[in-house]
Design an enzyme around this catalytic site. Structure first.
Site, mmCIF file in Angstrom:
data_model
loop_
_atom_site.group_PDB
_atom_site.id
_atom_site.type_symbol
_atom_site.label_atom_id
_atom_site.label_comp_id
_atom_site.label_asym_id
_atom_site.label_seq_id
_atom_site.Cartn_x
_atom_site.Cartn_y
_atom_site.Cartn_z
ATOM 1 N N GLU A 175 0.813 -1.227 0.000
ATOM 2 C CA GLU A 175 0.000 0.000 0.000
ATOM 3 C C GLU A 175 0.842 1.271 0.000
ATOM 4 O OE1 GLU A 175 -2.615 -0.501 3.333
ATOM 5 O OE2 GLU A 175 -4.050 -1.663 2.157
ATOM 6 N N GLU A 331 -6.704 -7.541 -0.762
ATOM 7 C CA GLU A 331 -7.127 -7.596 0.642
ATOM 8 C C GLU A 331 -8.553 -7.095 0.771
ATOM 9 O OE1 GLU A 331 -4.809 -5.312 3.398
ATOM 10 O OE2 GLU A 331 -2.924 -5.872 2.469
ATOM 11 N N GLU A 379 -3.119 -5.449 15.468
ATOM 12 C CA GLU A 379 -4.293 -5.822 14.672
ATOM 13 C C GLU A 379 -5.016 -7.068 15.196
ATOM 14 O OE1 GLU A 379 -3.588 -3.609 10.566
ATOM 15 O OE2 GLU A 379 -2.660 -5.586 10.588
HETATM 16 C C1 GAL Z 1 -4.437 -2.846 5.146
HETATM 17 C C2 GAL Z 1 -3.008 -3.361 5.295
HETATM 18 C C3 GAL Z 1 -2.980 -4.653 6.063
HETATM 19 C C4 GAL Z 1 -3.806 -4.543 7.313
HETATM 20 C C5 GAL Z 1 -5.198 -4.133 6.938
HETATM 21 C C6 GAL Z 1 -6.134 -4.030 8.114
HETATM 22 O O1 GAL Z 1 -4.497 -1.522 4.753
HETATM 23 O O2 GAL Z 1 -2.421 -3.550 4.036
HETATM 24 O O3 GAL Z 1 -1.631 -4.966 6.365
HETATM 25 O O4 GAL Z 1 -3.232 -3.600 8.155
HETATM 26 O O5 GAL Z 1 -5.143 -2.871 6.324
HETATM 27 O O6 GAL Z 1 -7.428 -3.646 7.704
#
Ligand code: GAL
Length: 691
Positions: A175, A331, A379
């Site tokens: 990202e 994702e 997380e």
């Molecule tokens: C994304 C990121 C992931 C994780 C995810 C959580 O933006 O690429 O590594 O942090 O968010 O929602």
């Protein structure tokens, strides 16, 4: 031949077949169905858990995982000292289990030793604060030490795993643009000056473009130029706009640096995961040509009632970046995230609807963050494919069912959705419009795009996003909601599009400035006066919360203009407010086409009325307002209609064929139940019957 889709929308099958172009676009090698999987971070877990993870992945039909994204500290524990044993093990294990690997470079998270040795490589905020270690993504994109170190680890990884049969895809970084999109460190300032030299050649050009004659900002030496740090009052807008351009390109340079290092060793496709809708700081039109496959991350804002429409918008933007080719949803979440004020869990069936909605709009790979929910770190409250509750849970059963659904969709591979309506989208216009000292704090480019997109979505229209200077030839209608910055090429492109018979609809505050946030000579909107057939003598923004009635019964918010017609006709006018008696919506014939202008913010039924008026005039069919999402994907000789019921009543009749998710026939009067999805391979006889 023209075919009516389930919504009554007409698509040209002949045109769509042409979109499945001849060139060998890159896709993930070895794909026999839509890919299914997620980010996998096994370094969080003891070795025994890996076997368990792999067993569960197989049960859910996982066939692709992204690994190594944040593993730099493990792979290079000290500068120049490498230890790949963890990756060797896990890649072999996955390979033996038949699960392919999307191998990441870990460069979004440099190790502690890097920051200790190169403290000046840390990103610095606009206010001058260097960001500290203890998180991720905090490096200056222009740091020479970072560029060197990231290339070195990317190169080592590529050399070691290029020929491993499990590695089918490379995932550079993570990202770009989040959480740090720009940095005010010394290396960035030096690189910015060099970028400006390339752009303007001499200081005269720069002084002219930035309008430095105003407020006494003239530069006599290149070294006097700084990044646009926090200033006493508003900073020069052209300087900020150029810094935004420079920062996007600096990040792109970081990507190219690693990509080229990988390419020296591997022929597999290389990509990086965008945040197309949510990260405003990278100009993805420039990035799209640099990746082999478009990949995107998308997260719902849980509290938004219509977040399924936002999801569609993200997916349509990705398909547009991919020029219609298949793209990867790299994702999304199985349920709640952990970074919103209130992290709303997905209700039963919602994950399935979300995943299949991305597929409907062209994703031929759908992955989650992450495979197993974490127990430690930032997380741990984020949902995952394998939830904290383990196998004996609704979420796990839903995941397994979804894996089966996705596997059943192999006939869709490579088929394409097709749009005849486009919305103008230019990151530079966002950057410019979001700067300070605008005529109203309520101007919001993004909000207008979302409003127009939602109106089209509810009418069953599949939308592409397009840079206003790009080829518009395949579209019947172009909407430009608050397209504030239009450079000369874009304005000329729109002019030619309309002259050739296109339908163009701009909303207020469009075509106001050119490349350097400079207002062209004469009345507003300088870039669009002729095509719209009007001039705006003065902006007449409304007061906070003010609503003004229009003659046709609609109401406007935020804005009005003092319009003088120069060829356009009034569609409706203002009954009240500062522009009372003047035109509110206009229409102009220009060449063989038509250009519309709406000078205020319409909502709900009022905006629907405007959008439908434009579609109708362009001869494009549209469905009744509906919460049923219907998208058609065209293959070489097969057509698939994906329908998703986001509403609270059954609906969506008119599709006939075989539902690939159930294997059963769907009759044309059969309604789709609330919350359900169907992917109907439309029988050729039934599509002929609707032609
Ligand atoms: C994304 C990121 C992931 C994780 C995810 C959580 O933006 O690429 O590594 O942090 O968010 O929602």
């Amino acid at each position: 031949m023209q075919h009516a889709t389930a919504t009554g929308q007409i698509d040209s099958a002949a045109d769509a077949t042409l979109l499945v172009d001849e060139d060998t676009h890159r896709w993930i090698p070895g794909s026999r169905t839509i890919r299914f999987g997620g980010d996998y971070n096994p370094e969080q877990w003891p070795r025994e858990t890996w076997d368990e993870d792999i067993r569960l992945m197989r049960e859910a039909g996982v066939n692709l995982v992204s690994i190594g994204i944040f593993s730099w500290a493990l792979l290079e524990p000290r500068e120049g000292v490498y230890d790949f044993s963890f990756l060797d093990d896990i890649i072999d294990l996955l390979w033996k289990a038949g699960i392919d690997v999307d191998l990441a470079t870990p460069t979004a998270s440099p190790p502690a030793w890097f920051y200790r040795k190169y403290p000046h490589a840390r990103a610095v905020t606009r206010e001058g604060i260097p960001l500290a270690f203890g998180s991720r993504g905090i490096v200056s994109p222009s740091s020479p030490e970072y560029r060197k170190a990231s290339r070195a680890i990317a190169s080592r990884l590529a050399a070691r795993y290029a020929s491993h049969p499990a590695v089918v895809l490379w995932h550079v970084h993570n990202e770009y643009g989040t959480p740090v999109s720009e940095s005010y460190d010394d290396a960035s300032v030096i690189a910015f000056r060099e970028w400006l030299r390339q752009r303007y050649t001499d200081l005269e050009g720069l002084n002219d473009a930035w309008g430095t004659a105003f407020w006494g900002q003239r530069y006599g030496e290149w070294d006097e130029i700084d990044a646009p740090r926090a200033t006493a009052v508003v900073t020069n807008p052209a300087q900020r706009l150029d810094f935004a351009r420079f920062s996007s390109e600096a990040l792109l340079e970081c990507y190219r640096n690693e990509r080229d290092a990988i390419r020296e060793h591997s022929t597999q496709p290389i990509t990086t995961n965008f945040m197309a809708i949510t990260c405003p700081s990278v100009d993805l039109w420039a990035w799209a040509d640099e990746v082999d496959i478009i990949a995107n991350d998308h997260y719902l804002i849980g509290e938004q009632a219509d977040n399924h429409i936002h999801l569609s918008r993200s997916a349509d933007l990705c398909r547009s970046l991919a020029h219609g080719k298949p793209w990867i949803l790299m994702e999304h979440s199985t349920s709640a995230v952990n970074w919103q004020p209130r992290n709303i869990a997905k209700r039963p069936g919602e994950m399935r609807r979300n995943t299949l909605a991305h597929v409907a709009r062209g994703a031929d790979a759908t992955l989650f963050f992450q495979i197993r929910a974490g127990r430690k770190g930032a997380e741990k409250f984020h949902s995952a494919l394998i939830p904290q509750a383990g196998e004996d849970s609704r979420k796990w059963r839903e995941a397994v069912r979804l894996g089966g659904d996705v596997a059943a969709l192999s006939p869709l591979l490579g088929s394409r959705a097709h749009a005849r309506v486009a919305i103008a989208w230019d990151w530079a216009s966002f950057w410019a419009q979001d700067l300070d000292f605008r005529p109203s704090a309520d101007l919001d480019h993004r909000e207008r795009i979302e409003a127009f997109y939602a109106a089209l979505w509810r009418r069953g229209i599949t939308v592409d996003f397009v840079h206003p200077a790009a080829d518009l030839g395949t579209y019947d209608v172009l909407f430009a909601p608050a397209s504030y910055l239009l450079d000369d090429d874009a304005a000329e492109n729109i002019r030619s599009f309309v002259a050739a018979g296109g339908h163009f609809a701009a909303s207020f505050f469009s075509g106001i400035v050119s490349t350097s946030d400079d207002v062209p000579y004469g009345a507003y909107p300088g870039q669009l006066r002729d095509v719209l057939g009007l001039v705006v003598e003065e902006f007449l923004p409304l007061r906070e919360g003010e609503r003004v009635a229009l003659q046709d019964g609609a109401h406007g918010r935020v804005w009005s203009d003092d319009i003088t017609l120069r060829g356009a006709v009034t569609v409706t006018s203002y009954n009240e407010g500062p522009a009372a008696g003047g035109p509110a919506i206009t229409r102009n014939s220009f060449g063989d086409g038509t250009a519309w202008y709406v000078s205020t913010a319409l909502d709900g039924d009022d905006l629907d009325g405007f959008v439908v008026g434009v579609l109708g005039a362009a001869g494009l069919p549209y469905s009744p307002v509906s919460d049923i999402e219907t998208v058609t994907r065209f293959g070489e000789d097969r057509t698939f209609v994906v329908q998703i019921n986001h509403g609270d009543v059954p609906g969506g009749a008119g599709v006939e064929g075989v539902d690939l998710l159930t294997g059963e026939r769907v009759g044309s009067s059969e309604l789709l139940a609330v919350g359900e999805v169907r992917v109907v391979e439309v029988s050729s006889s039934s599509s002929d019957a609707r032609s």
